[in-house]
Design a protein around this motif. Structure first.
Motif, PDB file in Angstrom:
ATOM      1  N   ALA A 349       0.695  -1.317  -0.163  1.00 10.65           N
ATOM      2  CA  ALA A 349       0.004   0.064   0.491  1.00 10.65           C
ATOM      3  C   ALA A 349       0.575   1.332  -0.381  1.00 10.65           C
ATOM      4  CB  ALA A 349      -0.795   0.168   1.129  1.00 10.65           C
ATOM      5  N   GLN A 350       0.123   2.492  -0.472  1.00  8.71           N
ATOM      6  CA  GLN A 350       1.427   3.294  -0.596  1.00  8.71           C
ATOM      7  C   GLN A 350       1.192   4.173   1.144  1.00  8.71           C
ATOM      8  OE1 GLN A 350      -1.520   6.923  -1.454  1.00  8.71           O
ATOM      9  NE2 GLN A 350      -0.238   7.266  -2.976  1.00  8.71           N
ATOM     10  N   LEU A 351       2.634   4.856   0.702  1.00  6.42           N
ATOM     11  CA  LEU A 351       3.453   5.331   2.583  1.00  6.42           C
ATOM     12  C   LEU A 351       3.761   6.297   1.942  1.00  6.42           C
ATOM     13  CD1 LEU A 351       3.715   5.202   5.373  1.00  6.42           C
ATOM     14  CD2 LEU A 351       5.724   3.724   4.632  1.00  6.42           C
ATOM     15  N   ARG A 352       3.722   7.689   2.044  1.00  5.13           N
ATOM     16  CA  ARG A 352       3.849   9.248   1.834  1.00  5.13           C
ATOM     17  C   ARG A 352       3.940   9.805   2.803  1.00  5.13           C
ATOM     18  NH1 ARG A 352      -0.197  11.229  -2.704  1.00  5.13           N
ATOM     19  NH2 ARG A 352      -1.547  10.732  -0.690  1.00  5.13           N
ATOM     20  N   VAL A 353       5.461  11.033   2.442  1.00  4.82           N
ATOM     21  CA  VAL A 353       5.514  12.142   2.966  1.00  4.82           C
ATOM     22  C   VAL A 353       5.544  13.411   2.322  1.00  4.82           C
ATOM     23  CG1 VAL A 353       7.317  12.854   4.960  1.00  4.82           C
ATOM     24  CG2 VAL A 353       6.341  10.989   5.715  1.00  4.82           C
ATOM     25  N   TYR A 354       4.959  14.971   2.505  1.00  7.34           N
ATOM     26  CA  TYR A 354       5.158  15.276   2.110  1.00  7.34           C
ATOM     27  C   TYR A 354       5.678  16.144   3.383  1.00  7.34           C
ATOM     28  CZ  TYR A 354       3.478  13.076  -1.467  1.00  7.34           C
ATOM     29  OH  TYR A 354       2.976  12.367  -2.688  1.00  7.34           O
ATOM     30  N   ASN A 355       6.747  17.722   2.799  1.00  9.80           N
ATOM     31  CA  ASN A 355       6.851  18.694   3.271  1.00  9.80           C
ATOM     32  C   ASN A 355       4.962  20.228   3.113  1.00  9.80           C
ATOM     33  OD1 ASN A 355       9.255  18.018   4.843  1.00  9.80           O
ATOM     34  ND2 ASN A 355      10.353  19.325   2.883  1.00  9.80           N
TER      35      ASN A 355
END
Ligand SMILES: O=C(O)[C@H]1O[C@H](OP(=O)(O)OP(=O)(O)OC[C@H]2O[C@@H](n3ccc(=O)[nH]c3=O)[C@H](O)[C@@H]2O)[C@H](O)[C@@H](O)[C@@H]1O
Length: 437
Positions: A349-355
């Motif tokens: 599954a998708q795993l994301r981190v964004y500023n």
């Protein structure tokens, strides 16, 4: 009677207690004692049953008494009328809309995100514990605002898993926007337990329920720019190290990112963490500098402006709330579905981190100058050494990843954003006459 006496004889007693048992008076007393003992026994059983019923009842808060919480409360939830409100608030009213559980909906970012989702026809249900970290009347005012646009906020704590399970029973949420948290960098030294309670235990409690929900929702949640801690390389990129937090707050947000990794890995939950950079704007948080500086400048009180060693500038990548809301909605819209079901992972599954920042840091002293111009009042500046209680000297976001993948493009500079904040502040606090909390 003799039966009763022999029964009484079996009970260990103090010597001489039954010595006078032949007297009729003693007989009566014994009978009376026996009835009293029975009555006491059954009263205890009855009281015990009431207590068991009370603590297991779904409408009570099963949280242990935790001294780290500021407001220990019992929340009332459940019942047909309550379920009806929950369903109605979460009902999707547009084609292809999503249905979102927003935790921390009476908070600053939570209120704005909930309102924006509702405006475009998504189903929105709020959840908030209305704690008193800052003036709860501001949270109530935000609640009233949301109520007018058809968003119901359930009162409860994210640590209440029975409540969370109930919400997922009533509504098959496609998404969770998890914004409930113990915020603030400096307060972590005063009340460390509240950070563990909300940002770690609360997150796990929420993810546990999400992982077991059918279907599992996709989750977008608030991390923080503070995870970059003592890093000196700027601008901060998602690829940079995040292993030297400067505050317990930052450490709990970093822990949240690792916990997200685990739930994604084991259960196939789709998880997106957003690292917010010092978010400000109307309906903001009174514990943040821009907010209490405004209050204190208007009151003629001096304001402590932090300065680093050797007169070093302290700066923040202040980000306006509307830009953050766009980033949150884009994260929800691009979130892929979770892949698990029944608590089991079915595939990656998708795993994301964004500023989510503004990419233009502003020194705190400039923030004060802008406020002075907008308020038409000179501030009493008290230049103070940056305290060693969690503050970092500067933040600066590299937002190219969010730009590429979310279409995130902040468009409000600090001057414009503060103008909107000050306009709101003056009208909300009645021209500064009503004291801000
Ligand atoms: O970016 C983030 O992730 C964090 O942003 C803010 O934390 P912070 O940037 O420290 O925001 P403020 O407390 O409003 O401080 C803003 C600036 O004013 C400075 N400041 C603060 C307080 C004060 O009395 N004087 C002063 O000069 C701080 O050092 C900082 O540079 C929020 O409070 C956190 O919840 C959030 O996670």
């Amino acid at each position: 009677m003799s039966k009763q006496m022999s029964h009484l004889d079996d009970i260990p007693s103090t010597p001489g207690k039954f010595k006078m048992e032949k007297s009729p008076f003693v007989h009566n007393r014994l009978r009376w004692h026996s009835s009293l003992a029975k009555l006491t026994f059954w009263s205890f059983i009855f009281l015990g049953l009431i207590l068991i019923f009370f603590f297991r009842s779904p409408s009570s808060n099963p949280l242990p008494q935790d001294p780290s919480r500021r407001s220990l409360r019992t929340y009332n939830w459940g019942g047909p009328a309550w379920e009806k409100r929950v369903r109605s608030s979460a009902r999707v009213r547009s084609h292809n809309g999503i249905s979102v559980l927003v935790t921390g909906a009476a908070g600053f970012v939570g209120t704005h995100v909930s309102a924006a989702l509702k405006r475009r026809g998504d189903g929105v249900l709020g959840l908030d514990n209305f704690n008193d970290y800052y003036d709860p009347s501001l949270k109530r005012a935000r609640q009233a605002l949301l109520e007018r646009s058809g968003v119901f906020i359930v009162e409860g704590d994210i640590n209440d898993s029975a409540l969370l399970r109930k919400l997922f029973e009533v509504v098959a949420f496609t998404h969770v926007m998890h914004l409930a948290a113990q915020a603030g960098v400096r307060y972590a030294m005063e009340n460390p337990g509240s950070y563990v309670h909300s940002n770690i235990a609360g997150l796990v409690s929420l993810l546990e329920v999400c992982k077991s929900a059918n279907p599992q929702p996709a989750i977008v949640w608030a991390s923080s720019s503070s995870v970059y801690g003592l890093n000196t390389k700027v601008p901060f990129s998602e690829k940079d190290r995040t292993d030297q937090p400067a505050s317990l707050y930052a450490a709990t947000k970093k822990a949240g990112e690792e916990i997200a990794h685990t739930y994604n890995h084991i259960y196939g939950l789709s998880l997106t963490g957003l690292r917010f950079f010092t978010v400000y704007g109307p309906w903001g948080r009174p514990d943040m500098a821009y907010f209490f500086f405004t209050r204190d400048i208007l009151k003629g009180k001096s304001i402590p402006i932090f300065e680093a060693a050797n007169h070093g500038t302290v700066a923040r990548d202040f980000t306006y709330i509307d830009d953050i809301v766009k980033g949150c909605l884009a994260a929800l819209d691009t979130a892929e579905k979770s892949t698990g079901s029944g608590g089991k992972k079915k595939g990656p599954a998708q795993l994301r981190v964004y500023n989510l920042g503004n990419t233009s840091p502003v020194p705190v002293s400039d923030l004060v100058s802008i406020l002075e111009r907008l308020l038409k009042v000179n501030a009493k500046r008290d230049i103070t050494k940056l305290p060693r209680n969690g503050d970092v000297q500067f933040t600066h976001a590299n937002i190219s990843l969010a730009q590429r993948e979310l279409g995130y493009k902040p468009s409000t500079d600090l001057q414009t954003g503060l103008k909107k904040f000050v306009r709101w502040y003056l009208s909300y606090y009645n021209g500064g006459k009503k004291a801000a909390g």
